[in-house]
Design an enzyme around this catalytic site. Structure first.
Site, PDB file in Angstrom:
ATOM      1  N   ASP A  31      47.426  49.792  36.286  1.00  0.00           N
ATOM      2  CA  ASP A  31      46.097  49.362  35.648  1.00  0.00           C
ATOM      3  C   ASP A  31      46.528  48.092  34.355  1.00  0.00           C
ATOM      4  O   ASP A  31      47.709  48.357  33.822  1.00  0.00           O
ATOM      5  CB  ASP A  31      45.514  50.514  34.782  1.00  0.00           C
ATOM      6  CG  ASP A  31      44.063  50.146  34.506  1.00  0.00           C
ATOM      7  OD1 ASP A  31      43.199  50.718  35.011  1.00  0.00           O
ATOM      8  OD2 ASP A  31      44.023  49.405  33.355  1.00  0.00           O
ATOM      9  N   ASN A  88      35.662  57.458  38.487  1.00  0.00           N
ATOM     10  CA  ASN A  88      34.381  57.181  37.849  1.00  0.00           C
ATOM     11  C   ASN A  88      33.213  56.661  38.839  1.00  0.00           C
ATOM     12  O   ASN A  88      33.645  55.833  39.855  1.00  0.00           O
ATOM     13  CB  ASN A  88      34.527  56.203  36.844  1.00  0.00           C
ATOM     14  CG  ASN A  88      35.248  56.469  35.586  1.00  0.00           C
ATOM     15  OD1 ASN A  88      35.432  57.819  35.305  1.00  0.00           O
ATOM     16  ND2 ASN A  88      36.414  55.682  35.211  1.00  0.00           N
ATOM     17  N   VAL A  97      34.860  48.527  38.000  1.00  0.00           N
ATOM     18  CA  VAL A  97      34.876  47.804  39.274  1.00  0.00           C
ATOM     19  C   VAL A  97      34.372  48.485  40.385  1.00  0.00           C
ATOM     20  O   VAL A  97      34.591  49.682  40.630  1.00  0.00           O
ATOM     21  CB  VAL A  97      36.475  47.696  39.357  1.00  0.00           C
ATOM     22  CG1 VAL A  97      36.744  46.928  40.841  1.00  0.00           C
ATOM     23  CG2 VAL A  97      37.153  46.960  38.257  1.00  0.00           C
ATOM     24  N   HIS A 101      38.323  53.860  43.428  1.00  0.00           N
ATOM     25  CA  HIS A 101      39.634  54.039  42.839  1.00  0.00           C
ATOM     26  C   HIS A 101      39.815  55.339  42.217  1.00  0.00           C
ATOM     27  O   HIS A 101      38.843  55.687  41.437  1.00  0.00           O
ATOM     28  CB  HIS A 101      40.062  52.761  42.176  1.00  0.00           C
ATOM     29  CG  HIS A 101      39.117  52.496  40.971  1.00  0.00           C
ATOM     30  ND1 HIS A 101      37.972  52.041  41.060  1.00  0.00           N
ATOM     31  CD2 HIS A 101      39.318  52.836  39.623  1.00  0.00           C
ATOM     32  CE1 HIS A 101      37.188  51.761  40.002  1.00  0.00           C
ATOM     33  NE2 HIS A 101      38.122  52.290  38.970  1.00  0.00           N
TER      34      HIS A 101
HETATM   35  P1  5GP Z   1      37.009  52.038  36.162  1.00  0.00           P
HETATM   36  O1  5GP Z   1      36.241  51.955  34.754  1.00  0.00           O
HETATM   37  O2  5GP Z   1      36.092  51.300  37.078  1.00  0.00           O
HETATM   38  O3  5GP Z   1      36.977  53.177  36.715  1.00  0.00           O
HETATM   39  O4  5GP Z   1      38.338  51.278  36.126  1.00  0.00           O
HETATM   40  C1  5GP Z   1      38.655  50.129  36.404  1.00  0.00           C
HETATM   41  C2  5GP Z   1      39.901  49.790  35.897  1.00  0.00           C
HETATM   42  O5  5GP Z   1      40.561  48.623  36.452  1.00  0.00           O
HETATM   43  C3  5GP Z   1      40.003  49.519  34.360  1.00  0.00           C
HETATM   44  O6  5GP Z   1      40.999  50.744  33.983  1.00  0.00           O
HETATM   45  C4  5GP Z   1      40.631  48.217  34.062  1.00  0.00           C
HETATM   46  O7  5GP Z   1      41.606  48.020  33.138  1.00  0.00           O
HETATM   47  C5  5GP Z   1      41.259  47.890  35.616  1.00  0.00           C
HETATM   48  N1  5GP Z   1      41.276  46.595  36.021  1.00  0.00           N
HETATM   49  C6  5GP Z   1      40.287  45.793  36.044  1.00  0.00           C
HETATM   50  N2  5GP Z   1      40.809  44.565  36.400  1.00  0.00           N
HETATM   51  C7  5GP Z   1      42.062  44.718  36.831  1.00  0.00           C
HETATM   52  C8  5GP Z   1      43.114  43.989  37.288  1.00  0.00           C
HETATM   53  O8  5GP Z   1      42.764  42.641  37.602  1.00  0.00           O
HETATM   54  N3  5GP Z   1      44.248  44.220  37.684  1.00  0.00           N
HETATM   55  C9  5GP Z   1      44.478  45.645  37.321  1.00  0.00           C
HETATM   56  N4  5GP Z   1      45.894  45.918  37.727  1.00  0.00           N
HETATM   57  N5  5GP Z   1      43.753  46.382  36.671  1.00  0.00           N
HETATM   58  C10 5GP Z   1      42.309  45.896  36.491  1.00  0.00           C
END
Ligand code: 5GP
Length: 118
Positions: A31, A88, A97, A101
């Site tokens: 992340d 989530n 996103v 995931h």
């Molecule tokens: P969500 O809140 O959708 O469950 O988690 C999305 C995660 O993706 C977040 O923890 C955020 O830090 C991570 N994230 C967002 N954009 C990127 C990216 O471009 N690269 C990486 N490695 N992680 C990302």
């Protein structure tokens, strides 16, 4: 284009990212804003927006998220100390996103399962 999430670009290696694991179904990478010493994202290669959108044909990939999480937890040395797996879905869970995931978090005491309101 529906497949054009930031994670789809990482999977297609259009955005340079250290890929920890990849096979025909899932891809894992760290992340970008880690919330724990180990914070890895394991994503389905097929762009599935949320868990509301999973189909029976995704079951192999969804199961693979767990086997890859267990493999990476062992590699990171957190299998015995413990870890948390989080998926989530939508606004109330804080999904950022729209590409399914699993978060693999560990390396410290992670605290309560959910934040208190307020
Ligand atoms: P969500 O809140 O959708 O469950 O988690 C999305 C995660 O993706 C977040 O923890 C955020 O830090 C991570 N994230 C967002 N954009 C990127 C990216 O471009 N690269 C990486 N490695 N992680 C990302």
């Amino acid at each position: 284009m529906a497949d054009d999430t930031i994670f789809a670009k990482i999977i297609r290696r259009e955005i340079p990212t250290d890929i920890l694991y990849q096979d025909e179904l899932v891809t894992a990478f760290r992340d970008i804003h880690p919330q724990a010493p180990t914070h890895i994202l394991i994503v389905t290669n097929r762009t599935i927006a949320t868990t509301n959108d999973v189909q029976p044909e995704d079951e192999l990939a969804l199961g693979r998220l767990f086997t890859v999480a267990a493999k990476l937890a062992k590699e990171m040395g957190i299998d015995e100390s413990g870890y948390r797996l989080i998926v989530n879905c939508n606004r109330d869970a804080g999904q950022e996103v729209p590409h399914l995931h699993m978060h693999l978090l560990g390396g410290r005491r992670l605290g309560p399962l959910v934040a208190r309101p307020g």
